[in-house]
Write an enzyme that holds these catalytic residues in place. Structure first.
Site, PDB file in Angstrom:
ATOM      1  N   GLY A   1      -0.775  -0.125   8.606  1.00 25.44           N
ATOM      2  CA  GLY A   1      -1.473   0.656   7.589  1.00 25.44           C
ATOM      3  C   GLY A   1      -2.945   0.877   7.906  1.00 25.44           C
ATOM      4  O   GLY A   1      -3.449   2.004   7.822  1.00 25.44           O
TER       5      GLY A   1
ATOM      6  N   LYS B   1       0.821  -1.228   0.000  1.00 23.56           N
ATOM      7  CA  LYS B   1       0.000   0.000   0.000  1.00 23.56           C
ATOM      8  C   LYS B   1       0.851   1.272   0.000  1.00 23.56           C
ATOM      9  O   LYS B   1       0.437   2.303  -0.516  1.00 23.56           O
ATOM     10  CB  LYS B   1      -0.963   0.004   1.197  1.00 23.56           C
ATOM     11  CG  LYS B   1      -2.101  -1.004   1.031  1.00 23.56           C
ATOM     12  CD  LYS B   1      -3.119  -0.931   2.154  1.00 23.56           C
ATOM     13  CE  LYS B   1      -4.175  -2.008   1.981  1.00 23.56           C
ATOM     14  NZ  LYS B   1      -5.190  -2.001   3.022  1.00 23.56           N
TER      15      LYS B   1
END
Ligand code: NAP
Length: 410
Positions: free
Chosen positions: A120, A56
């Protein structure tokens, strides 16, 4: 149109099915090693991508532009190829968690919210909670606020699990013990497999709001699908897709008196639903090499019940099964948690005079009415759904499908 999910290990992804429900584009799994990332992103083999662990952040240098949200969070989970061929990175996890929080009914303004984990997903959760006015504290194994000084946060009202602790197959673990919090209102767990993590089971037992991450997964996919297609998708579709996925992932467990039709109904139901049928007694017989009556006469009921609990614990953490249980499984309270974790539990009620007794050691003792009276409250306590099975099996199966799926089943 070619879309897909980019990640390092994608074996159990539900994304292809979820996107398939939202829009008609092709959706593939792109499993890439870190060394393959740049070449893949530059290859032009896709129109839209979702991005998962561990890429990500890693994809950002290869993108031409980021939305404000993705820049603010420093993480991209959706990439769209624009008409001029350039790549735009976006973060739809923000919308996903925001939607999950709204749906939970929890109000967080002015309240202390503990976010477990500092990865994240935690960053996204923190951003949403802060925007809604919560006082956010991150609990990290290595931070100032950690699992050893939770007594500083007894006043927490909301806990969000953004760690992988409790994910299948390690379902017995919980990242935190809830008894130490005096003002807790709700627990949100980003994990969706199992449907009820150990943490959520504990929250449920305490009467708290308890939600898993399936809604977030579906909601973020809906927003990604809008980015991929450029067309709006109604919020009602999120509800529909969530419902379909929940029923697809969950097991259906049949409980009831010996001979009430669990195996017959279970087999027919599994065929209709495309799920796998498992008879818990057959698994025990296979594992021991003995029939159920042989186990009872050689080792007694207590021994059998222990075997049965082990088998149900193992079956209960799997997904997409129809499980026929032995009639007495409800006599062991711990079996409830094993079955409730990932299943809808259906009590099949059949008239006592219609119950066969052959091959059923306890039924043959001639005390069926007493056995029924003793077990009835236990079946009631275990059951999410109660259904009569006094007619033809196919009618019972149709009735059950109607109760479970409503108009969604085609
Ligand atoms: P991540 O970046 O690897 O972060 C996970 C964090 O959890 C780590 O930074 C760590 O924080 C903590 N952690 C890891 N192992 C732990 C352990 N054994 N004990 C206690 N804490 C541990 O992963 P992520 O992308 O944030 O995902 C976290 C979870 O959310 C995963 O289960 C993922 O599947 C789920 N998720 C769900 C959705 C959804 O749509 N439902 C979306 C995204 C993520 P500390 O080092 O600070 O303790």
């Amino acid at each position: 149109m070619q879309c897909g999910l980019l990640g390092e290990k994608l074996c159990h992804s539900y994304s292809p099915q979820i996107h398939g429900y939202f829009a008609p584009y092709n959706y593939m799994l792109f499993e890439k090693a870190p060394g393959e990332l740049e070449a893949f992103l530059r290859s032009g083999q896709f129109s839209g991508l979702n991005v998962t662990i561990p890429y990500k952040k890693a994809v950002i240098p290869y993108l031409d532009a980021l939305t404000d949200r993705a820049r603010e969070l420093g993480a991209v989970n959706t990439i769209v190829r624009r008409p001029d061929g350039t790549l735009l990175g976006h973060n739809t996890d923000y919308y996903g968690f925001s939607s999950m929080l709204s749906r939970s009914g929890l109000s967080v303004k002015g309240k202390k919210a503990l976010v477990l984990g500092s990865g994240g997903a935690s960053a996204t959760v923190q951003a949403v909670l802060k925007e809604k006015g919560a006082n956010v504290v991150v609990i990290s194994r290595t931070g100032d606020n950690h699992y050893g000084n939770l007594h500083l946060h007894r006043d927490a009202a909301i806990i969000v699990n953004a760690t992988p602790v409790g994910t299948y197959p390690e379902v017995a673990y919980s990242p935190i013990e809830l008894s130490q919090f005096d003002n807790l209102e709700g627990v949100l767990d980003l994990i969706y497999n199992p449907a009820r993590t150990q943490l959520l089971l504990e929250a449920e037992k305490r009467g708290l709001i308890a939600e898993n991450g399936l809604w977030m997964l579906v909601a973020q996919a809906k927003e990604s699908a809008q980015w991929f297609t450029g067309s709006p998708i109604s919020d009602i579709r999120t509800e529909e897709v969530y419902h379909k996925m929940r029923l697809q992932m969950n097991n259906i467990v049949l409980i009831g008196m010996p001979g009430c039709g669990k195996s017959t109904i279970g087999k027919q139901l599994s065929e209709k639903l495309g799920k796998t049928f498992v008879d818990a007694d057959a698994v025990i017989e296979q594992q021991t090499g003995m029939s159920i009556p042989e186990i009872f006469s050689a080792h007694g009921q207590a021994y059998f019940r222990n075997l049965e609990t082990d088998v149900l614990a193992n079956l209960g953490i799997r997904s997409g099964l129809v499980i026929a249980t032995g009639g007495g499984c409800v006599t062991q309270p711990e079996n409830y948690l094993h079955l409730h974790r990932n299943s809808t539990i259906v009590w099949l009620e059949r008239n006592l005079h219609s119950l066969p007794t052959d091959g059923r050691p306890l039924s043959q003792a001639g005390n069926l009415p007493q056995m029924y009276q003793a077990r009835k409250p236990l079946y009631q306590a275990f059951a999410d759904i109660t259904l009569e099975n006094n007619g033809m099996p196919n009618e019972t199966v149709e009735n059950l499908i109607q109760v479970l799926y409503g108009e969604d089943f085609r």
